[in-house]
Structures are given as structure tokens and as C-alpha cells.
Design a protein around this motif. Structure first.
Motif, PDB file in Angstrom:
ATOM      1  N   ALA A  16       0.850  -1.195   0.000  1.00 52.97           N
ATOM      2  CA  ALA A  16       0.000   0.000   0.000  1.00 52.97           C
ATOM      3  C   ALA A  16       0.877   1.234   0.000  1.00 52.97           C
ATOM      4  N   LEU A  17       0.278   2.332  -0.374  1.00 47.89           N
ATOM      5  CA  LEU A  17       0.957   3.619  -0.307  1.00 47.89           C
ATOM      6  C   LEU A  17       0.922   4.082   1.141  1.00 47.89           C
ATOM      7  N   ARG A  18       2.078   4.335   1.705  1.00 45.20           N
ATOM      8  CA  ARG A  18       2.188   4.761   3.096  1.00 45.20           C
ATOM      9  C   ARG A  18       2.549   6.247   3.137  1.00 45.20           C
ATOM     10  N   SER A  19       2.268   6.886   4.249  1.00 39.22           N
ATOM     11  CA  SER A  19       2.601   8.291   4.444  1.00 39.22           C
ATOM     12  C   SER A  19       3.331   8.467   5.764  1.00 39.22           C
ATOM     13  N   GLY A  43       5.021   0.532   0.657  1.00 44.07           N
ATOM     14  CA  GLY A  43       5.501  -0.308   1.746  1.00 44.07           C
ATOM     15  C   GLY A  43       4.603  -1.512   1.922  1.00 44.07           C
ATOM     16  N   GLY A  44       5.114  -2.492   2.610  1.00 46.98           N
ATOM     17  CA  GLY A  44       4.361  -3.717   2.841  1.00 46.98           C
ATOM     18  C   GLY A  44       4.891  -4.837   1.961  1.00 46.98           C
ATOM     19  N   ALA A  45       4.134  -5.891   1.862  1.00 44.45           N
ATOM     20  CA  ALA A  45       4.527  -7.055   1.069  1.00 44.45           C
ATOM     21  C   ALA A  45       4.200  -6.798  -0.395  1.00 44.45           C
ATOM     22  N   CYS A  46       5.061  -6.032  -1.054  1.00 41.13           N
ATOM     23  CA  CYS A  46       4.834  -5.685  -2.455  1.00 41.13           C
ATOM     24  C   CYS A  46       5.463  -6.749  -3.352  1.00 41.13           C
ATOM     25  N   PRO A  47       4.671  -7.345  -4.230  1.00 42.79           N
ATOM     26  CA  PRO A  47       5.279  -8.303  -5.161  1.00 42.79           C
ATOM     27  C   PRO A  47       6.155  -7.547  -6.142  1.00 42.79           C
ATOM     28  N   ALA A  48       7.236  -8.161  -6.520  1.00 40.32           N
ATOM     29  CA  ALA A  48       8.138  -7.509  -7.469  1.00 40.32           C
ATOM     30  C   ALA A  48       7.476  -7.461  -8.832  1.00 40.32           C
TER      31      ALA A  48
END
Length: 75
Positions: A16-19, A43-48
Motif C-alpha cells: 500500500a501507499l504509506r505516508s 511499503g508492505g509485502a509488495c510483489p516484485a
């Protein structure tokens, strides 16, 4: 009494987009300021994302399978 066995590790937060709000004075620029900046980052579990190499390889495999599997066969 023994403590209960540890459960499975918690899942990482989803991509997700974090701030993050940061005061300019906290940046260590050498002057006080009441301004606040908002940094946004993924941030978070972003798939490549797929690479160009992986996309091209997948396309070549599809072509090879459609042509009877003659990968690498020259004219």
C-alpha cells in the motif's frame, strides 16, 4: 506452567501507499521551521513487478510452444 507455543508469524501488511509526516526541523538542516513534509512511499509485502527480461522470455516460450517447441531452431 509453560508459556503457550508460539503461533505462526503474523502476515506482513499488504502492499500500500504509506505516508510519513516529518517536521522540517527534524531533518537536521540547521534551522528551525514549523513546516511539515509528507513523504509517501510504497511499503508492505509488495510483489516484485515483472522485469522486461521475464516478459520477453515468457513471450519467447509461448512462440516456441506454438511452433511445435522448436526453440532455438534456425532457418
Amino acid at each position: 506452567l509453560a508459556p503457550p507455543p508460539p503461533g505462526p508469524a503474523p502476515a506482513p501488511p499488504p502492499c500500500a501507499l504509506r505516508s510519513l509526516r516529518v517536521g522540517v526541523a527534524q531533518l537536521g538542516l540547521g534551522y528551525p521551521s514549523p513546516e511539515t513534509l509528507v513523504f509517501r512511499y510504497c511499503g508492505g509485502a509488495c510483489p516484485a513487478p515483472p522485469t522486461l527480461h521475464a516478459l520477453a522470455l515468457g513471450a519467447l516460450r509461448e512462440i516456441g510452444e506454438g511452433a511445435g517447441g522448436a526453440e532455438g531452431a534456425g532457418p
